[in-house]
Design an enzyme around this catalytic site. Structure first.
Site, PDB file in Angstrom:
ATOM      1  N   SER A  13       0.801  -1.230   0.000  1.00 13.39           N
ATOM      2  CA  SER A  13       0.000   0.000   0.000  1.00 13.39           C
ATOM      3  C   SER A  13       0.830   1.275   0.000  1.00 13.39           C
ATOM      4  CB  SER A  13      -0.936   0.010   1.222  1.00 13.39           C
ATOM      5  OG  SER A  13      -0.185  -0.112   2.418  1.00 13.39           O
TER       6      SER A  13
ATOM      7  N   ASP B 238      -2.271   7.411   9.525  1.00 12.66           N
ATOM      8  CA  ASP B 238      -1.512   6.690  10.537  1.00 12.66           C
ATOM      9  C   ASP B 238      -0.030   6.939  10.315  1.00 12.66           C
ATOM     10  OD1 ASP B 238      -0.747   5.014   8.350  1.00 12.66           O
ATOM     11  OD2 ASP B 238      -2.504   3.754   8.680  1.00 12.66           O
TER      12      ASP B 238
ATOM     13  N   HIS C 246       1.006   5.182   6.274  1.00 14.25           N
ATOM     14  CA  HIS C 246       0.486   5.582   4.971  1.00 14.25           C
ATOM     15  C   HIS C 246       0.503   7.101   4.775  1.00 14.25           C
ATOM     16  CE1 HIS C 246      -1.306   1.610   5.825  1.00 14.25           C
ATOM     17  NE2 HIS C 246      -1.028   1.406   4.550  1.00 14.25           N
TER      18      HIS C 246
END
Length: 501
Positions: free
Chosen positions: A280, A465, A468
């Site tokens: 991600s 967070d 990311h």
């Protein structure tokens, strides 16, 4: 009778020997002389920049005519001759050859300085300026632009070749929706020299400007020219200029019209594929608060030269990317000389036999662990094992694997950006070294930039967070990576990336 036969044989042999050189010269050569807008660099498209001399050959039947592009970037009509470049072409000229001439972009430079000393006197007159060249130290008599162009014309004619003059291509500069012409300067002077010597003149400047104006500035910039360079054309811009020249020549009575092909479909340089394989932190996650750096990365790439194919998938470790078939699906698309950037680690630290079942065994060894999930038994390998598998299978496809370290999290220990340099960063590097492939420490690169920015300035990069980034954080990483590629000779993408603020 024998004397007559010998005489006939001798005569025929003499005729054949005399005719042999002419037979070799039956195929004429089209020479192009000019600056970087005719041939940029080595003519290999470095930086995505091409000259029209690199594409005009596609319009000609190579079985009937040869093409030689002798243009050199940075030269003016004066320095092209001072460097002996014209002499080299002139020495090769024979009757029936053609010489396409285009200069002007660099003739407007200073006549004498310590940088290039390449300027010419404006106009087509006989006035001169005596200088002691600050670069060469030589005493030099500098002539007008027209004088230098005319010298090439007369030399070519003396050899029985056909000189053809072009006005310089337009620059990608716009004024109220229009592209300014050079019809009161170099375009005009080029035309005047052509008329004075009764040779063909092609108003490339005006004809190309007309086509650009039909397209409009928004469509032209980024396709035919680049935002970063208003003078040098992309492959499509160079092909446009070449086609304009060909169309103009077809309207003349030059014998060169016999050598043009019909219904030409331009062949552009093959794009290089760049694959992004990861999690991600690289992927397009479809969320504003979690944007992988691979999303904004294409904006720092010349997408007329490269395709950016982002195969990264959120939530995956090196293990699950392989086990879920994502790796097999991606590698089916790899072809020879593609570049494959591989980046995993964030999710490899997860549980091996619980919850998401995505953790891999720590390290790079051959240790395995049997894990059963939903009655299916899986053999789990080390983080290094999965990376090694990807590297080797990438090479099996003829593609080039390059390992990237993970990106740093927004975690600061005692005021220092924390990195996984004793675990996943180290292991990724060890695998790359063992497999003799390139390794890029993106973690260290990004961490150092965060350190300079400071904790408070980095905080907005991570809206969700500590792992990311949002779009701005992703863009920051992508820009750093592009800057690295710009100077990384071994990777071979220096001419395919650029940094624009």
């Amino acid at each position: 009778m024998k004397k007559v036969q010998l005489l006939v044989i001798f005569s025929l042999t003499s005729i054949l020997l005399c005719c042999k050189p002419k037979t070799l010269n039956l195929k004429p050569t089209l020479y192009t002389v000019g600056d970087s807008t005719v041939k940029n660099g080595k003519g290999d498209g470095y930086g995505g920049l091409w000259g029209w001399g690199d594409f005009i050959g596609q319009f000609l039947d190579s079985s009937k005519v040869k093409i030689e592009n002798h243009a050199l970037g940075g030269t003016s009509s004066r320095t092209y001759q001072n460097l002996g470049l014209w002499d080299a072409v002139d020495a090769k000229l024979v009757a029936g050859d053609y010489v396409l001439i285009q200069f002007g972009h660099n003739d407007n430079s200073p006549v004498n300085d310590t940088i290039r000393a390449r300027g010419t006197i404006k106009g087509i007159g006989d006035e001169t300026q005596e200088i002691n060249n600050l670069i060469t130290g030589d005493h030099e008599i500098v002539h007008s632009y027209g004088w230098y162009i005319e010298k090439i014309v007369k030399d070519a004619k003396a050899k029985g070749a056909t000189p053809i003059i072009m006005s310089p291509i337009p620059r990608n500069k716009w004024v109220k929706g229009s592209v300014p012409r050079n019809d009161t300067s170099y375009g005009l002077w080029a035309k005047q020299i052509a008329e004075r010597n009764n040779i063909t003149f092609i108003n490339l400047n005006d004809e190309m400007a007309k086509q650009l104006e039909v397209l409009g500035e928004e469509k032209v910039t980024g396709t035919y020219f680049y935002k970063r360079d208003h003078t040098h054309t992309s492959a499509k811009g160079a092909a446009m200029a070449a086609e304009i020249i060909v169309d103009a020549l077809k309207q003349t009575d030059n014998a060169i019209t016999d050598y043009f092909k019909e219904n030409v479909s331009i062949s552009y340089p093959k794009k290089k594929n760049i694959f992004l394989i990861g999690d991600s932190t690289m992927a397009n996650n479809g969320k504003k608060e979690a944007v992988g750096w691979g999303v904004p990365f294409p904006q720092f790439c010349d997408t007329t030269q490269v395709n950016i194919i982002n195969k990264a998938r959120g939530g995956r470790s090196s293990r699950t990317f392989v086990n879920e078939g994502l790796w097999d699906a991606a590698k089916k698309e790899f072809t020879a000389d593609d570049i494959v950037f591989i980046q995993f680690g964030h999710n490899d630290a997860g549980k091996i036999d619980q919850a998401k079942y995505r953790g891999s065994i720590k390290g790079i060894g051959n240790k395995t662990q049997e894990v059963t999930k939903d009655s299916v038994t899986e053999t789990v390998h080390s983080y290094g094992w999965y990376l090694t598998k990807m590297i080797r299978e990438t090479r099996d496809k003829g593609a080039i694997p390059i390992v990237l370290s993970i990106t740093p999290r927004n975690e600061w220990a005692n005021g220092v950006v924390e990195q996984r340099d004793s675990t996943f960063v180290k292991w990724a590097k060890q695998v790359a070294e063992a497999e003799k492939t390139l390794f890029v420490d993106l973690s260290d690169m990004v961490a150092k930039s965060y350190q300079k920015l400071g904790k408070e300035n980095v905080k907005p990069f991570f809206p969700k967070d500590h792992t990311h980034t949002g779009l701005e954080g992703a863009k920051h990483t992508a820009k750093l990576f592009a800057a690295y590629l710009k100077q990384a000779k071994a990777i071979g993408l220096r001419g395919c990336v650029f940094i624009e603020d």
